[in-house]
Design a protein around this motif. Structure first.
Motif, PDB file in Angstrom:
ATOM      1  N   SER A 105       0.838  -1.194   0.000  1.00  0.00           N
ATOM      2  CA  SER A 105       0.000   0.000   0.000  1.00  0.00           C
ATOM      3  C   SER A 105       0.878   1.251   0.000  1.00  0.00           C
ATOM      4  N   GLY A 106       0.367   2.297  -0.591  1.00  0.00           N
ATOM      5  CA  GLY A 106       1.070   3.574  -0.625  1.00  0.00           C
ATOM      6  C   GLY A 106       1.938   3.776  -1.841  1.00  0.00           C
ATOM      7  N   LYS A 130       6.275   6.563  -3.547  1.00  0.00           N
ATOM      8  CA  LYS A 130       5.487   6.434  -2.327  1.00  0.00           C
ATOM      9  C   LYS A 130       5.054   7.831  -1.932  1.00  0.00           C
ATOM     10  N   LYS A 133       3.692  12.166   3.396  1.00  0.00           N
ATOM     11  CA  LYS A 133       2.738  12.636   4.401  1.00  0.00           C
ATOM     12  C   LYS A 133       2.853  14.159   4.484  1.00  0.00           C
TER      13      LYS A 133
END
Length: 157
Positions: A105-106, A130, A133
């Motif tokens: 994921s990501g 990726k 954040k």
């Protein structure tokens, strides 16, 4: 002929947002399957990588959302501006990218830039990436600002 030489190296269409939004894990150079009017528009620099991404479908790599403006002299056989376009990679590379995006994921595959190589073919640089954040993006902005300050300080000496 002189114009042709200039065009080959000068086209470099970048996805400026990609560096800010993603960490690049691996990068690949892929060929693109284009129509005649599409390559002519790219040579004029009339393409955009905003809001584009790549995906694997039936063992083939595709780019979705890439905008290539219609060629001005294209008449009735002009192309669609935002159609899906096939990318040319080795099977091993496609399999590796597919496994990383499906099972972890990501991860995503994003176009980084489009350029014309020395033979005159349109190529796309793609990256396995990726997502960053929010705090990673703030750190990126801070680092960029620090580098800018250091450059200013060095110019005064």
């Amino acid at each position: 002929m002189a114009k042709d030489k200039k065009t080959k190296g000068s086209i470099n269409i970048k996805n400026k947002r990609a560096q800010f939004d993603y960490f690049f894990i691996d990068t690949y150079t892929a060929g693109m399957v284009l129509t005649g009017t599409e390559i002519k528009s790219i040579r004029e620099g009339r393409a955009s990588l905003v809001d584009t991404f790549c995906y694997v479908h039936n063992g083939e790599m595709w780019v979705k959302g890439m905008n290539i403006s219609p060629y001005f002299y294209g008449s009735y056989n002009n192309h669609e501006a935002r159609r899906d376009r096939k990318l040319l990679l080795n099977k091993k590379e496609i399999k590796y990218l597919e496994q990383n995006t499906k099972h972890q994921s990501g991860f995503t595959i994003i176009p980084v830039r489009v350029f014309i190589n020395e033979k005159g073919f349109a190529k796309m640089e793609i990256a396995l990436a990726k997502g960053k954040k929010e705090y990673d993006k703030r750190n990126t902005l801070k680092d960029k600002e620090d580098r800018r300050e250091m450059d200013r300080a060095m110019k005064h000496f």
